[in-house]
Design an enzyme around this catalytic site. Structure first.
Site, PDB file in Angstrom:
ATOM      1  NE  ARG A 138     -13.626 -13.299  18.035  1.00  0.00           N
ATOM      2  CZ  ARG A 138     -12.558 -12.446  18.397  1.00  0.00           C
ATOM      3  NH1 ARG A 138     -12.074 -11.887  17.251  1.00  0.00           N
ATOM      4  NH2 ARG A 138     -12.515 -11.958  19.578  1.00  0.00           N
ATOM      5  CG  MET A 145      10.051  -3.459   0.439  1.00  0.00           C
ATOM      6  SD  MET A 145      11.079  -4.937   0.003  1.00  0.00           S
ATOM      7  CE  MET A 145      10.308  -5.575  -1.093  1.00  0.00           C
ATOM      8  CE1 TYR A 159       9.123  -0.632  -9.104  1.00  0.00           C
ATOM      9  CE2 TYR A 159       8.565  -0.141  -6.848  1.00  0.00           C
ATOM     10  CZ  TYR A 159       9.340  -0.748  -7.667  1.00  0.00           C
ATOM     11  OH  TYR A 159      10.586  -1.219  -7.468  1.00  0.00           O
ATOM     12  CE  LYS A 161      -5.865  -8.746  21.707  1.00  0.00           C
ATOM     13  NZ  LYS A 161      -6.988  -9.232  20.750  1.00  0.00           N
TER      14      LYS A 161
HETATM   15  C1  LIG Z   1     -11.457 -10.610  24.533  1.00  0.00           C
HETATM   16  C2  LIG Z   1     -10.609  -9.249  24.429  1.00  0.00           C
HETATM   17  N1  LIG Z   1     -10.759  -8.484  25.315  1.00  0.00           N
HETATM   18  C3  LIG Z   1     -10.310  -7.333  25.120  1.00  0.00           C
HETATM   19  C4  LIG Z   1      -9.805  -6.827  24.050  1.00  0.00           C
HETATM   20  C5  LIG Z   1      -9.281  -5.394  23.701  1.00  0.00           C
HETATM   21  O1  LIG Z   1      -9.918  -4.872  22.816  1.00  0.00           O
HETATM   22  P1  LIG Z   1      -9.751  -3.439  22.295  1.00  0.00           P
HETATM   23  O2  LIG Z   1      -8.562  -3.364  21.801  1.00  0.00           O
HETATM   24  O3  LIG Z   1     -10.790  -2.891  21.315  1.00  0.00           O
HETATM   25  O4  LIG Z   1      -9.879  -2.558  23.404  1.00  0.00           O
HETATM   26  C6  LIG Z   1      -9.649  -7.866  22.938  1.00  0.00           C
HETATM   27  C7  LIG Z   1      -9.051  -7.301  21.719  1.00  0.00           C
HETATM   28  O5  LIG Z   1      -9.052  -7.969  20.536  1.00  0.00           O
HETATM   29  C8  LIG Z   1     -10.098  -9.037  22.919  1.00  0.00           C
HETATM   30  O6  LIG Z   1     -10.105 -10.063  22.205  1.00  0.00           O
END
Ligand SMILES: Cc1ncc(COP(=O)(O)O)c(C=O)c1O
Length: 356
Positions: free
Chosen positions: A132, A302, A254, A34
């Site tokens: 959550r 920047m 700055y 992701k």
């Molecule tokens: C549901 C879920 N599983 C696994 C992971 C992976 O976590 P990590 O990057 O700490 O291994 C995440 C990351 O946020 C997650 O939201």
């Protein structure tokens, strides 16, 4: 040409994936890609992670990108779908969903036959105290039993709030997970992110979900990637574009926040928060040049930073490592009061990306 570069080391990525395999030999690996593979670039990372059993993403757009790139592995939407109309796309593209609230359950049940016919699993999320997402323990057993009775293949999914630390909630979360898993047996399970993969070998179950460890950053505040035997995947570099000699008492940058206490040489490096390099730095930050660290002077702008080049033989064009193999992203994050995850994910599009 301006040389701000993000190198992605695919061999390091494969090494880290193999570390997951060593640590969790019996579990299937859902590689978390992701947020553009934690800022590393999903296209390059998928190629290096192609031996993963599955991929995990946060939304349908990210899943569709994986399919467009030609990967056929199972994909899990870890937050499920966001609206009913996404269900048909999910089924067409063989994407698996998490269900964590009643509306998602209704959307799924409305497409029951097509989903089951495609052989897709449903990931049912337990809210065991992170608060959550997920069904609470008094509801989830009924949800799972209903889904199983309808013919769905279910995976019990849970996420630790404190896998990176010793916290009393960990034990409570484990107990709830085990209770649901036993009471709804047979039932597949998945509860381990990177930290939990290291910490709870007995909880790997059917699927582990490594994220940050794949990219060679630590999930723990008190363990480095060297302790964990991981290799950094991203190296972020820029070049020296000017050299200045300043006298004691002169200021830099700055806000004139830095005042030289002796005559010194500064190198100006073409990197800044416009590239994703952080600005806050409540603590002294450093960069590395040829394996040697030197301090960052004054505020990050920047497009530029100043570094202490006194007694260093720097030239125009000398390459400076913002983070990578010498100056770990975790150390930059610590100086910035944040975590490696954030720095990696918030890389901007400006630096040139190169796969090595
Ligand atoms: C549901 C879920 N599983 C696994 C992971 C992976 O976590 P990590 O990057 O700490 O291994 C995440 C990351 O946020 C997650 O939201």
């Amino acid at each position: 040409m301006r040389q701000a570069t993000v190198y992605i080391d695919s061999t390091a990525l494969q090494y880290n994936l193999n570390r997951v395999k060593q640590l969790a030999p019996t579990a299937k690996i859902v590689s978390m890609v992701k947020a553009n593979a934690y800022g590393h670039g999903v296209k390059d990372c998928l190629a290096a992670l192609k031996d993963s059993d599955a991929f995990g993403v946060a939304c349908l757009q990210e899943a569709l990108e994986i399919r467009e790139l030609g990967y056929q592995q199972p994909i899990t939407l870890i937050e499920g779908i966001f609206s009913a109309d996404e269900m048909q796309i999910v089924i067409n593209q063989n994407i698996e969903v998490v269900v964590h609230h009643q509306a998602q359950l209704d959307w799924l049940l409305a497409h029951k036959d097509a989903y089951i016919t495609k052989g897709l699993k449903v990931w049912v999320k337990l809210n065991s105290g992170m608060n959550r997402l997920g069904f609470k323990i008094d509801v989830i057993k009924q949800v799972i039993n209903q889904l199983k009775a309808e013919g769905f293949t279910c995976v019990l999914a849970m996420h630790f709030a404190n896998a990176d630390a010793d916290h009393p909630l960990n034990e409570e979360q484990v107990q709830q997970f085990l209770e649901v898993k036993n009471d709804c047996a047979p039932l597949m399970g998945s509860c381990c992110n990177s930290a939990a993969i290291y910490k709870y070998p007995e909880l790997h179950f059917d699927f582990v979900r490594p994220g940050i460890m794949l990219y060679g950053a630590t999930p723990f505040a008190d363990k480095t990637i060297h302790d964990l035997d991981l290799k950094p995947v991203m190296t972020f570099t820029a070049e020296v574009i000017a050299l200045n000699h300043i006298k004691a008492g002169e200021h830099v940058g700055y806000g004139s926040t830095f005042t030289a206490d002796q005559d010194m040489t500064l190198a100006i490096v073409s990197i800044g928060y416009g590239d994703g390099y952080p600005r806050a730095f409540p603590k002294q930050n450093y960069v590395a040049i040829n394996g040697q660290q030197t301090r960052v002077i004054g505020r990050v702008a920047m497009d530029m930073i100043a570094i202490d080049a006194t007694d260093l033989n720097l030239q125009l064009g000398t390459e400076v490592e913002l983070w990578g193999k010498t100056r770990l992203v975790d150390d930059v994050a610590e100086a910035n009061g944040t975590i490696g995850y954030e720095l990696l994910c918030r890389m901007s599009a400006r630096p040139v990306r190169k796969l090595v």
